[in-house]
Design a protein around this motif. Sequence first.
Motif, mmCIF file in Angstrom:
data_model
loop_
_atom_site.group_PDB
_atom_site.id
_atom_site.type_symbol
_atom_site.label_atom_id
_atom_site.label_comp_id
_atom_site.label_asym_id
_atom_site.label_seq_id
_atom_site.Cartn_x
_atom_site.Cartn_y
_atom_site.Cartn_z
ATOM 1 N N LEU A 146 86.463 76.633 50.959
ATOM 2 C CA LEU A 146 85.878 76.837 52.231
ATOM 3 C C LEU A 146 86.987 77.208 53.126
ATOM 4 C CD1 LEU A 146 83.298 74.225 52.232
ATOM 5 C CD2 LEU A 146 82.823 76.658 52.345
ATOM 6 N N THR A 147 88.141 76.758 52.917
ATOM 7 C CA THR A 147 89.458 77.040 53.965
ATOM 8 C C THR A 147 89.811 78.091 53.646
ATOM 9 O OG1 THR A 147 90.021 74.671 54.195
ATOM 10 C CG2 THR A 147 91.682 76.387 54.606
ATOM 11 N N ALA A 148 89.876 78.792 52.421
ATOM 12 C CA ALA A 148 90.375 80.040 51.886
ATOM 13 C C ALA A 148 89.247 81.031 52.752
ATOM 14 C CB ALA A 148 90.301 80.300 50.365
ATOM 15 N N TRP A 149 87.826 80.811 52.503
ATOM 16 C CA TRP A 149 86.842 81.631 53.131
ATOM 17 C C TRP A 149 87.119 81.803 54.721
ATOM 18 C CZ3 TRP A 149 82.060 79.699 49.969
ATOM 19 C CH2 TRP A 149 82.361 80.207 48.865
ATOM 20 N N LEU A 150 87.500 80.528 55.279
ATOM 21 C CA LEU A 150 87.810 80.648 56.749
ATOM 22 C C LEU A 150 88.946 81.656 56.998
ATOM 23 C CD1 LEU A 150 87.045 78.962 59.427
ATOM 24 C CD2 LEU A 150 88.923 77.597 58.946
ATOM 25 N N HIS A 151 89.943 81.634 56.289
ATOM 26 C CA HIS A 151 91.288 82.287 56.590
ATOM 27 C C HIS A 151 90.820 83.906 56.495
ATOM 28 C CE1 HIS A 151 93.810 78.644 55.869
ATOM 29 N NE2 HIS A 151 93.159 78.232 57.035
ATOM 30 N N GLN A 152 89.959 83.989 55.384
ATOM 31 C CA GLN A 152 89.470 85.266 54.925
ATOM 32 C C GLN A 152 88.767 86.164 56.025
ATOM 33 O OE1 GLN A 152 87.476 85.659 51.426
ATOM 34 N NE2 GLN A 152 86.703 87.962 51.707
ATOM 35 N N HIS A 153 87.812 85.269 56.665
ATOM 36 C CA HIS A 153 86.988 85.841 57.578
ATOM 37 C C HIS A 153 87.438 85.764 59.043
ATOM 38 C CE1 HIS A 153 83.717 87.262 54.733
ATOM 39 N NE2 HIS A 153 84.048 86.094 54.244
ATOM 40 N N THR A 154 88.255 84.957 59.460
ATOM 41 C CA THR A 154 88.565 84.572 60.821
ATOM 42 C C THR A 154 90.117 84.556 61.175
ATOM 43 O OG1 THR A 154 89.014 82.102 60.638
ATOM 44 C CG2 THR A 154 86.647 82.823 60.720
ATOM 45 N N ARG A 155 90.533 84.613 62.146
ATOM 46 C CA ARG A 155 91.929 84.244 62.832
ATOM 47 C C ARG A 155 92.393 82.805 62.769
ATOM 48 N NH1 ARG A 155 92.310 88.862 67.767
ATOM 49 N NH2 ARG A 155 91.783 90.671 66.329
ATOM 50 N N CYS A 176 83.116 79.757 59.472
ATOM 51 C CA CYS A 176 83.836 80.886 59.076
ATOM 52 C C CYS A 176 82.963 82.157 59.703
ATOM 53 C CB CYS A 176 83.244 81.310 57.787
ATOM 54 S SG CYS A 176 84.263 79.882 56.607
ATOM 55 N N LEU A 177 81.500 81.938 60.233
ATOM 56 C CA LEU A 177 80.986 83.056 60.884
ATOM 57 C C LEU A 177 81.114 83.211 62.316
ATOM 58 C CD1 LEU A 177 77.969 83.242 58.462
ATOM 59 C CD2 LEU A 177 79.704 84.833 58.588
ATOM 60 N N PHE A 178 81.339 82.249 63.041
ATOM 61 C CA PHE A 178 81.489 81.987 64.471
ATOM 62 C C PHE A 178 82.499 81.247 65.033
ATOM 63 C CE2 PHE A 178 76.884 82.474 63.132
ATOM 64 C CZ PHE A 178 76.374 83.569 64.357
ATOM 65 N N PRO A 179 83.626 81.581 64.571
ATOM 66 C CA PRO A 179 84.852 80.518 64.653
ATOM 67 C C PRO A 179 84.989 80.621 66.369
ATOM 68 C CG PRO A 179 85.571 82.949 64.213
ATOM 69 C CD PRO A 179 83.929 82.757 63.893
ATOM 70 N N LYS A 180 84.948 81.760 67.182
ATOM 71 C CA LYS A 180 85.169 81.607 68.696
ATOM 72 C C LYS A 180 84.257 80.508 69.280
ATOM 73 C CE LYS A 180 86.926 86.105 69.461
ATOM 74 N NZ LYS A 180 87.041 87.365 70.385
ATOM 75 N N SER A 181 82.711 80.698 68.928
ATOM 76 C CA SER A 181 81.723 79.443 69.518
ATOM 77 C C SER A 181 82.112 78.172 69.040
ATOM 78 C CB SER A 181 80.326 80.425 69.148
ATOM 79 O OG SER A 181 80.208 81.764 69.799
ATOM 80 N N LYS A 182 82.426 78.262 67.692
ATOM 81 C CA LYS A 182 82.681 76.862 67.301
ATOM 82 C C LYS A 182 83.749 76.004 67.993
ATOM 83 C CE LYS A 182 80.741 74.938 64.424
ATOM 84 N NZ LYS A 182 79.746 73.901 64.263
ATOM 85 N N GLN A 183 84.824 77.040 67.919
ATOM 86 C CA GLN A 183 86.169 76.297 68.848
ATOM 87 C C GLN A 183 85.940 75.984 70.211
ATOM 88 O OE1 GLN A 183 89.111 79.351 67.822
ATOM 89 N NE2 GLN A 183 90.529 77.678 68.051
ATOM 90 N N LEU A 184 84.919 76.899 71.005
ATOM 91 C CA LEU A 184 84.512 76.594 72.264
ATOM 92 C C LEU A 184 83.754 75.424 72.482
ATOM 93 C CD1 LEU A 184 84.730 77.446 75.397
ATOM 94 C CD2 LEU A 184 82.734 79.195 74.838
ATOM 95 N N MET A 185 82.865 75.244 71.472
ATOM 96 C CA MET A 185 81.957 74.242 71.607
ATOM 97 C C MET A 185 82.662 72.754 71.537
ATOM 98 S SD MET A 185 78.697 75.741 69.542
ATOM 99 C CE MET A 185 77.370 74.689 69.914
ATOM 100 N N ASN A 201 80.784 88.956 64.216
ATOM 101 C CA ASN A 201 82.097 88.984 65.240
ATOM 102 C C ASN A 201 81.452 89.401 66.709
ATOM 103 O OD1 ASN A 201 83.800 88.511 63.220
ATOM 104 N ND2 ASN A 201 84.279 90.582 62.581
ATOM 105 N N PHE A 202 80.323 90.530 66.774
ATOM 106 C CA PHE A 202 79.916 90.913 67.973
ATOM 107 C C PHE A 202 79.072 89.747 68.672
ATOM 108 C CE2 PHE A 202 76.237 93.028 69.870
ATOM 109 C CZ PHE A 202 76.795 93.920 70.984
ATOM 110 N N VAL A 203 78.189 88.960 67.785
ATOM 111 C CA VAL A 203 77.304 88.152 68.403
ATOM 112 C C VAL A 203 78.336 86.712 68.733
ATOM 113 C CG1 VAL A 203 75.547 86.510 68.035
ATOM 114 C CG2 VAL A 203 75.622 88.882 67.153
ATOM 115 N N ASP A 204 79.516 86.424 67.913
ATOM 116 C CA ASP A 204 80.254 85.330 68.279
ATOM 117 C C ASP A 204 80.976 85.626 69.589
ATOM 118 O OD1 ASP A 204 81.805 83.110 67.894
ATOM 119 O OD2 ASP A 204 83.214 83.900 66.675
ATOM 120 N N ASP A 205 81.329 86.776 69.745
ATOM 121 C CA ASP A 205 81.840 87.218 71.124
ATOM 122 C C ASP A 205 80.905 86.932 72.295
ATOM 123 O OD1 ASP A 205 84.584 88.002 70.138
ATOM 124 O OD2 ASP A 205 83.872 90.090 70.096
ATOM 125 N N LEU A 206 79.690 87.383 72.030
ATOM 126 C CA LEU A 206 78.896 87.295 73.334
ATOM 127 C C LEU A 206 78.366 86.114 73.424
ATOM 128 C CD1 LEU A 206 76.319 90.554 72.349
ATOM 129 C CD2 LEU A 206 78.225 90.377 74.280
#
Length: 289
Positions: free
Chosen positions: A48-57, A103-112, A220-225
Amino acid sequence: MQKNSVNSRFTAPTAWLPELFSEPGIFSALAAFFPLAEQTDFPSPQLLTAWLHQHTRLQDWSFVNSTKLDDDGRYYEDFISQSQKIPMRLNNWHDLFGALIWCLFPKSKQLMNQLHMAQIQQFGSKDRTKVRHKLTLLDECGVVLCVRPSQRFMLDLLRDHQWTQAFYQHKKLWAELNPIIFGHANYEMATRPFIGLTGKLWCIELPEHSEFPKGIKGYNFVDDLLAKQLVQAELLLDNQQLSPLPLLGVPGWYKEQDEAFYADTSYFRPKRHKPDSSEATEASAGNKA
């Protein structure tokens, strides 16, 4: 398919079920980005960490066995914030889906996580504030729906519990609406779908002629919004957000979606309208008589 009684408690399957991700339905979105149907067992924190690194920063972040949190002793949100490690129980559906949402919503999850920490620092961790309660509700049960002005009527139908109109009569429109599950508990309970399975609707309004990107760019679009909305406390506390959404009613998320299915008011419940002031006054007077 059985109805979920009031006293029953949901229990997720104990076994790995790769067939969930090989059939069209509510899990199709996850299967499009992660090779879940090919796995012979629950994905490990390392995979799952490998997938996280693949899909996010989030290259410095990782998933770890929840025993590390148990041994550490810090509060869950504090542990994540300080260590950049996300604890998860092994062979656990709830935590697996939680990891995939990271993995799909990294910005929102970090912010939460940051918003939880800000609330904890201000009010303590013993009692959840209204903001933290709303964050948790979105985190567990949220379904994000992006609507343009010309589609606003769909949002009104959903919030007014006009389920047959929204889901059945306008079912072709849902391909344009692109509903996205954010709440990982939704996915967990969909492993054993039951009449009563309900998410919480979170709306994002788009300009009329904006394009919704396809594939991972759409996430990514929805995550930003979503991240831009989460910093606005008034949106979190808006009672119109996080309204009920019967998940099995969303076109394409369940097999038995004929008109009779939507007529089941034990699941697709009509909205209870509050009486106006005159009705309330009359009722009060009647109770005193």
